[in-house]
Design a protein around this motif. Structure first.
Motif, short mmCIF file in Angstrom:
data_model
loop_
_atom_site.label_atom_id
_atom_site.label_comp_id
_atom_site.label_asym_id
_atom_site.label_seq_id
_atom_site.Cartn_x
_atom_site.Cartn_y
_atom_site.Cartn_z
N ARG A 162 0.84 -1.21 0.00
CA ARG A 162 0.00 0.00 0.00
C ARG A 162 0.88 1.26 0.00
N HIS A 163 2.03 1.19 0.65
CA HIS A 163 2.93 2.34 0.62
C HIS A 163 3.45 2.58 -0.79
N ALA A 164 3.76 1.49 -1.51
CA ALA A 164 4.19 1.61 -2.90
C ALA A 164 3.10 2.26 -3.74
N ILE A 165 1.86 1.84 -3.53
CA ILE A 165 0.74 2.42 -4.27
C ILE A 165 0.56 3.89 -3.91
N GLY A 166 0.80 4.23 -2.65
CA GLY A 166 0.71 5.63 -2.26
C GLY A 166 1.72 6.50 -2.99
N LEU A 167 2.88 5.93 -3.30
CA LEU A 167 3.91 6.66 -4.03
C LEU A 167 3.65 6.67 -5.54
N ASP A 168 2.92 5.68 -6.04
CA ASP A 168 2.63 5.58 -7.48
C ASP A 168 1.21 5.04 -7.64
N PRO A 169 0.21 5.90 -7.43
CA PRO A 169 -1.17 5.44 -7.37
C PRO A 169 -1.71 4.82 -8.66
N ARG A 170 -1.16 5.19 -9.80
CA ARG A 170 -1.68 4.70 -11.08
C ARG A 170 -0.99 3.44 -11.58
N ASN A 171 -0.10 2.89 -10.77
CA ASN A 171 0.64 1.69 -11.20
C ASN A 171 -0.26 0.47 -11.09
N VAL A 172 -0.67 -0.06 -12.23
CA VAL A 172 -1.61 -1.18 -12.23
C VAL A 172 -0.97 -2.46 -11.69
N HIS A 173 0.34 -2.60 -11.88
CA HIS A 173 1.02 -3.81 -11.41
C HIS A 173 1.04 -3.87 -9.89
N PHE A 174 1.28 -2.73 -9.26
CA PHE A 174 1.24 -2.69 -7.80
C PHE A 174 -0.15 -3.06 -7.30
N ARG A 175 -1.16 -2.52 -7.96
CA ARG A 175 -2.53 -2.77 -7.52
C ARG A 175 -2.94 -4.23 -7.73
N ILE A 176 -2.48 -4.83 -8.83
CA ILE A 176 -2.77 -6.25 -9.05
C ILE A 176 -2.06 -7.10 -8.00
N GLY A 177 -0.84 -6.70 -7.65
CA GLY A 177 -0.12 -7.42 -6.61
C GLY A 177 -0.85 -7.38 -5.28
N LEU A 178 -1.34 -6.19 -4.90
CA LEU A 178 -2.09 -6.07 -3.65
C LEU A 178 -3.41 -6.82 -3.74
N ALA A 179 -4.10 -6.70 -4.86
CA ALA A 179 -5.36 -7.42 -5.03
C ALA A 179 -5.16 -8.93 -4.91
N SER A 180 -4.07 -9.44 -5.47
CA SER A 180 -3.78 -10.87 -5.38
C SER A 180 -3.58 -11.30 -3.92
N LEU A 181 -2.88 -10.45 -3.17
CA LEU A 181 -2.69 -10.73 -1.74
C LEU A 181 -4.04 -10.74 -1.02
N LEU A 182 -4.87 -9.75 -1.31
CA LEU A 182 -6.18 -9.66 -0.65
C LEU A 182 -7.08 -10.84 -1.01
N ILE A 183 -6.99 -11.29 -2.25
CA ILE A 183 -7.77 -12.47 -2.67
C ILE A 183 -7.34 -13.69 -1.85
N ARG A 184 -6.03 -13.85 -1.67
CA ARG A 184 -5.55 -14.99 -0.86
C ARG A 184 -6.02 -14.88 0.58
N LEU A 185 -6.30 -13.66 1.03
CA LEU A 185 -6.79 -13.45 2.39
C LEU A 185 -8.32 -13.46 2.44
N SER A 186 -8.95 -13.85 1.32
CA SER A 186 -10.42 -13.90 1.22
C SER A 186 -11.07 -12.54 1.45
N ARG A 187 -10.39 -11.50 0.95
CA ARG A 187 -10.92 -10.13 1.06
C ARG A 187 -11.21 -9.60 -0.35
N GLN A 188 -12.13 -10.29 -1.02
CA GLN A 188 -12.43 -9.97 -2.41
C GLN A 188 -12.96 -8.55 -2.59
N ASP A 189 -13.78 -8.09 -1.68
CA ASP A 189 -14.33 -6.73 -1.81
C ASP A 189 -13.22 -5.68 -1.76
N ASP A 190 -12.27 -5.88 -0.86
CA ASP A 190 -11.14 -4.95 -0.78
C ASP A 190 -10.30 -5.02 -2.06
N ALA A 191 -10.16 -6.22 -2.61
CA ALA A 191 -9.38 -6.38 -3.84
C ALA A 191 -10.04 -5.61 -4.99
#
Length: 251
Positions: A162-191
């Motif tokens: 999330r800190h990386a995303i804060g520094l580069d909010p439009r980076n889709v790769h960072f967001r996909i990485g975080l979404a993948s982590l959230l999916i593994r944590l069963s947090r689909q809505d957050d993803a």
């Protein structure tokens, strides 16, 4: 620089690695001790996934003149790809601890260490990159990824990404990485929330087919059919492109 080497350089910079290899081979045939031609042949071969050929060319170049540090790193990573993991680790660590590396080079070293199943060393190399350039978003993103590999708590990994995303909010790769982590944590809505601001706007920047499948399924499960179809369409386009046989070029 002879014509063949000039053409090889142009093709390499354009990402046409097979053609770059052909021209570099011509250049080496004309001047077997041309370290620039050997280095370019080696790098183009590695980019074309011809690992053994790349190693051979770079080793020949290294016997004639010390390789640039960035090329040394790629050779060390190639050793790991070829199965020489101990040699790869030793060389990467030697470069990392030389005191002369940039943050970009340390991030590349970290990726090489992670590729040979050394996530703790990768995380340390990433941490050193952060010391040199603490505001570089890639540092925090990779730290989050390696932290997960090392078994650190999910909240630490999430915080780093999330800190990386804060520094580069439009980076889709960072967001996909975080979404993948959230999916593994069963947090689909957050993803979905994480991805909503960049999908579909940045979809053309996504080249990972596994990532596209993951986020397409995420949107389908959330009944967001328009986004799901866009992801599926992008995936189909990439699959079709990769299935087209490469033509042989004559030069």
């Amino acid at each position: 620089m002879n014509d063949s080497l000039s053409f090889a350089q142009l093709e390499f910079e354009a990402g046409r690695f097979r053609l770059a290899i052909q021209f570099a081979q011509y250049a080496v045939a004309q001047s077997p001790d041309d370290t620039d031609a050997l280095t370019l042949l080696g790098m183009a071969s590695l980019c074309a996934c011809e690992v053994n050929e790349g190693i051979d060319a770079l080793e020949r170049a290294a016997l004639l003149r010390p390789l640039p540090r960035a090329v040394q790193i790629e050779l060390a990573i190639a050793y790991g790809s070829a199965g020489s993991r101990t040699l790869s680790k030793d060389l990467l660590m030697s470069i990392a601890t030389s005191g002369k590396v940039s943050s970009s080079e340390l991030l590349r070293i970290a990726a090489g260490l992670e590729a040979i199943d050394q996530p703790r060393l990768a995380m340390e190399a990433c941490r050193q990159a952060g010391i040199l350039n603490p505001e570089r978003p890639e540092v925090h993103f990779q730290m989050g990824y390696y932290a997960e590999q090392c078994g650190h708590p999910a909240e630490i990994c999430e915080s780093l990404i999330r800190h990386a995303i804060g520094l580069d909010p439009r980076n889709v790769h960072f967001r996909i990485g975080l979404a993948s982590l959230l999916i593994r944590l069963s947090r689909q809505d957050d993803a979905i929330t994480v991805l909503a601001s960049v999908i579909p706007d940045r979809l053309d920047d996504v080249h990972c087919q596994c990532c596209l499948k993951r986020i397409a399924n995420l949107f389908f499960d959330a009944d967001d059919v328009p986004r799901a179809r866009l992801c599926a369409s992008r995936l189909k386009k990439l699959s079709r492109r990769d299935s087209v046989p490469q033509q042989n070029h004559s030069v």
